[in-house]
Design an enzyme around this catalytic site. Structure first.
Site, mmCIF file in Angstrom:
data_model
loop_
_atom_site.group_PDB
_atom_site.id
_atom_site.type_symbol
_atom_site.label_atom_id
_atom_site.label_comp_id
_atom_site.label_asym_id
_atom_site.label_seq_id
_atom_site.Cartn_x
_atom_site.Cartn_y
_atom_site.Cartn_z
ATOM 1 N N HIS A 33 37.198 30.547 43.059
ATOM 2 C CA HIS A 33 37.265 29.566 44.148
ATOM 3 C C HIS A 33 38.209 28.413 43.826
ATOM 4 C CE1 HIS A 33 34.359 31.149 47.010
ATOM 5 N NE2 HIS A 33 33.641 31.536 45.986
ATOM 6 N N GLY A 147 32.821 42.555 46.143
ATOM 7 C CA GLY A 147 33.611 41.456 45.579
ATOM 8 C C GLY A 147 34.732 41.966 44.688
ATOM 9 N N SER A 149 37.517 43.289 46.028
ATOM 10 C CA SER A 149 38.734 43.227 46.833
ATOM 11 C C SER A 149 39.138 44.542 47.477
ATOM 12 C CB SER A 149 39.857 42.785 45.904
ATOM 13 O OG SER A 149 40.498 41.727 46.445
ATOM 14 N N ASP A 193 43.747 37.828 45.264
ATOM 15 C CA ASP A 193 43.477 39.265 45.378
ATOM 16 C C ASP A 193 44.772 40.035 45.623
ATOM 17 O OD1 ASP A 193 41.023 38.106 45.394
ATOM 18 O OD2 ASP A 193 40.593 38.514 47.498
ATOM 19 N N LYS A 238 32.916 40.205 53.611
ATOM 20 C CA LYS A 238 33.836 39.111 53.912
ATOM 21 C C LYS A 238 34.055 38.937 55.415
ATOM 22 C CE LYS A 238 37.674 38.475 50.826
ATOM 23 N NZ LYS A 238 39.075 38.817 50.792
HETATM 24 C C1 GLA Z 1 37.991 35.824 47.690
HETATM 25 C C2 GLA Z 1 39.342 35.318 48.161
HETATM 26 C C3 GLA Z 1 40.191 34.877 46.973
HETATM 27 C C4 GLA Z 1 39.419 33.873 46.115
HETATM 28 C C5 GLA Z 1 38.038 34.419 45.758
HETATM 29 C C6 GLA Z 1 37.180 33.413 45.043
HETATM 30 O O1 GLA Z 1 38.135 37.003 46.951
HETATM 31 O O2 GLA Z 1 40.020 36.319 48.859
HETATM 32 O O3 GLA Z 1 41.409 34.345 47.436
HETATM 33 O O4 GLA Z 1 39.341 32.653 46.762
HETATM 34 O O5 GLA Z 1 37.332 34.846 46.908
HETATM 35 O O6 GLA Z 1 37.742 33.081 43.812
#
Ligand code: GLA
Length: 479
Positions: A33, A147, A149, A193, A238
């Site tokens: 974050h 989480g 991606s 990501d 998300k």
């Molecule tokens: C998500 C967002 C990233 C980053 C993370 C937290 O994956 O896409 O850009 O902010 O959360 O670190």
């Protein structure tokens, strides 16, 4: 995987794809974050990927988007440009998996627009010109909602697949374009990501910088150590619930940056990184970046009250102009709906986490790993940084959940040097740092302490606990 995609493509369309793009998921080792605040992060690309196989349709108009797991993810037949317009016009529209491919097409357009004037009409014209009808088959072995991606990987793979028709893309620009385009789905992510997905390097983590422009430096990870990903099995989607919580954090950080910048008389600062840069140039003594971050953290503790702010508290402190420099109308409404804005806590997390990333990279790069005593001190330091990061995400950033906290504790009890939630949080995965030799015992311990009590059979625990193998970034894997 590639063969499976090829076969599925042939079964579905009775022809071969023109090419297949792959794009990896990622695990973030440390730096959570803080990318959207402009600070550097340390993720690594995984050996699990999204694949997009593509060919152009004969009429170059309607697209058919198919998923190898079609029972879970139904196919779509649509005009990509029409769906793009719908998503653009209506941000509350329910999203589905095909929309990440629409984002990929949008990213391809953004890539081609780079350097041209940011003109919405021109963008749409180019969209109609370059995005036609495609046959697409998608497949992925990145667990969704964990989480790791999975969604950004799909966006990157689609963008790469489409761009490959006209050029051999520059991957930094693909990363940038995909970051911008993915905001169409609604989260205000910072680019970590997409950057690691595009630029990942075999056997290395990637120290990703966003300021003054996107750049990445490979960081060797200590040998004899494994970073293990443990899935809490709490889905953080998300595109759904976690989105508002995520965006609220982004807005809190922007408001904090404005107020802190004002306090330091730096003018309008819309990210904490801008505050950092402004404050750094004001210093007489030569402080290193970690020193500047520590000083700023001390100042923030004095500037912000420890209790939360209401929206009304902060609204009056900023002019309309200042507000509009950091928040869109929609984001303003989001802030208005939040009952508590915890500006001090968010700022403290961001500044200290940014310092932890620098320290972590420094330790990885400067330790003499062949000296046993040095190595041990450094490993303990790295492990402690992960654990401190988790505590900060839990206490100050409030983006953990009960299961993640329990899982982190189980990792520590099972011998991990350190463990933390990875990715946005509110569910998803934990990353734990362990001695590679301890792997078997570690997995056994997690099985009995976390997974079995939650109904997972011992013999399938390794579906949820696996070693992160640092891999290379997105590529064309079949042509
Ligand atoms: C998500 C967002 C990233 C980053 C993370 C937290 O994956 O896409 O850009 O902010 O959360 O670190």
């Amino acid at each position: 995987m590639v063969m499976q995609v090829q076969e599925c493509f042939f079964d579905r369309f009775r022809c071969s794809p023109d090419h297949i793009a792959s794009a990896p998921g990622r695990v973030n080792i440390i730096g959570e974050h803080i990318d959207y605040c402009g600070f550097s992060v340390l993720p690594c690309a995984l050996d699990r990927c999204a694949y997009v196989a593509i060919s152009k349709t004969d009429d170059n108009d309607m697209s058919v988007i198919h998923n190898v797991k079609s029972s879970e993810y139904p196919s779509g037949t649509l005009k990509i440009v029409d769906r793009f317009i719908e998503l653009k016009q209506n941000s509350s529209l329910a999203r589905n998996w095909c929309d990440y491919i629409i984002c990929g097409a949008y990213a391809a357009v953004k890539y081609l627009m780079a350097g041209r004037r940011d003109d919405k009409d021109a963008e749409l014209c180019l969209f109609r010109e370059v995005i036609g009808g495609y046959r697409i088959v998608m497949h992925s072995d990145i667990p969704p909602g964990a989480g790791l991606s999975s969604s950004s990987a799909l966006v990157v793979a689609s963008c790469l697949a489409i761009l490959t028709y006209s050029l051999s893309p520059d991957m930094s620009l693909v990363a940038q374009s995909c970051t911008d385009a993915e905001r169409l789905i609604g989260t205000m992510g910072g680019g970590m990501d997409q950057a690691v997905c595009c630029l990942g390097q075999l056997n290395h983590a990637l120290h990703v910088h966003f300021v003054p422009h996107l750049s990445a430096r490979p960081i060797p990870l200590p040998s004899g150590i494994s970073f293990v990903i443990c899935d809490s099995r709490v889905v953080a989607e998300k595109a759904q619930g976690a989105r508002d919580a995520f965006n609220t954090r982004v807005c809190e950080c922007r408001v904090a940056a404005l107020l802190l910048g004002k306090h330091l008389r730096l003018g309008t600062t819309s990210t904490l990184r801008e505050v950092f840069d402004g404050y750094k140039t004001m210093q007489d003594a030569v402080l290193d970046d970690i020193g500047v971050l520590q000083n700023l953290a001390l100042i923030s503790e004095q500037v912000f009250q420890s209790t939360s702010y209401t929206f009304a508290d902060v609204r009056s402190q900023l002019s309309m102009e200042e507000w509009s420099s950091v928040c869109s109308h929609e984001q303003l409404l989001l802030l208005e709906r939040s009952t508590a804005l915890n500006l001090r806590q968010r700022t403290m997390h961001v500044l200290k986490e940014a310092a932890r990333v620098l320290q972590f990279c420094d330790t990885c790069c400067t330790t003499n790993w062949s000296s046993h005593a040095n190595a041990q001190i450094s490993l303990d330091r790295l492990g402690a940084a992960l654990s401190t990061s988790h505590n900060s995400l839990k206490e100050l950033y409030d983006c953990s959940c009960e299961e993640l906290n329990t899982l982190v504790q189980c990792c520590r009890d099972g011998g991990a040097l350190g463990a933390r939630l990875t990715g946005a949080g509110w569910g998803g995965c934990v990353v734990a740092m362990i001695y590679t030799n301890d792997r078997e015992d570690f997995v056994k311990h997690l099985g009995s302490s976390y997974y079995v009590p939650r109904g997972v059979e011992l013999n399938v625990v390794d579906r949820f606990v696996f070693v992160a193998t640092a891999s290379k970034g997105a590529a064309i894997v079949y042509k």
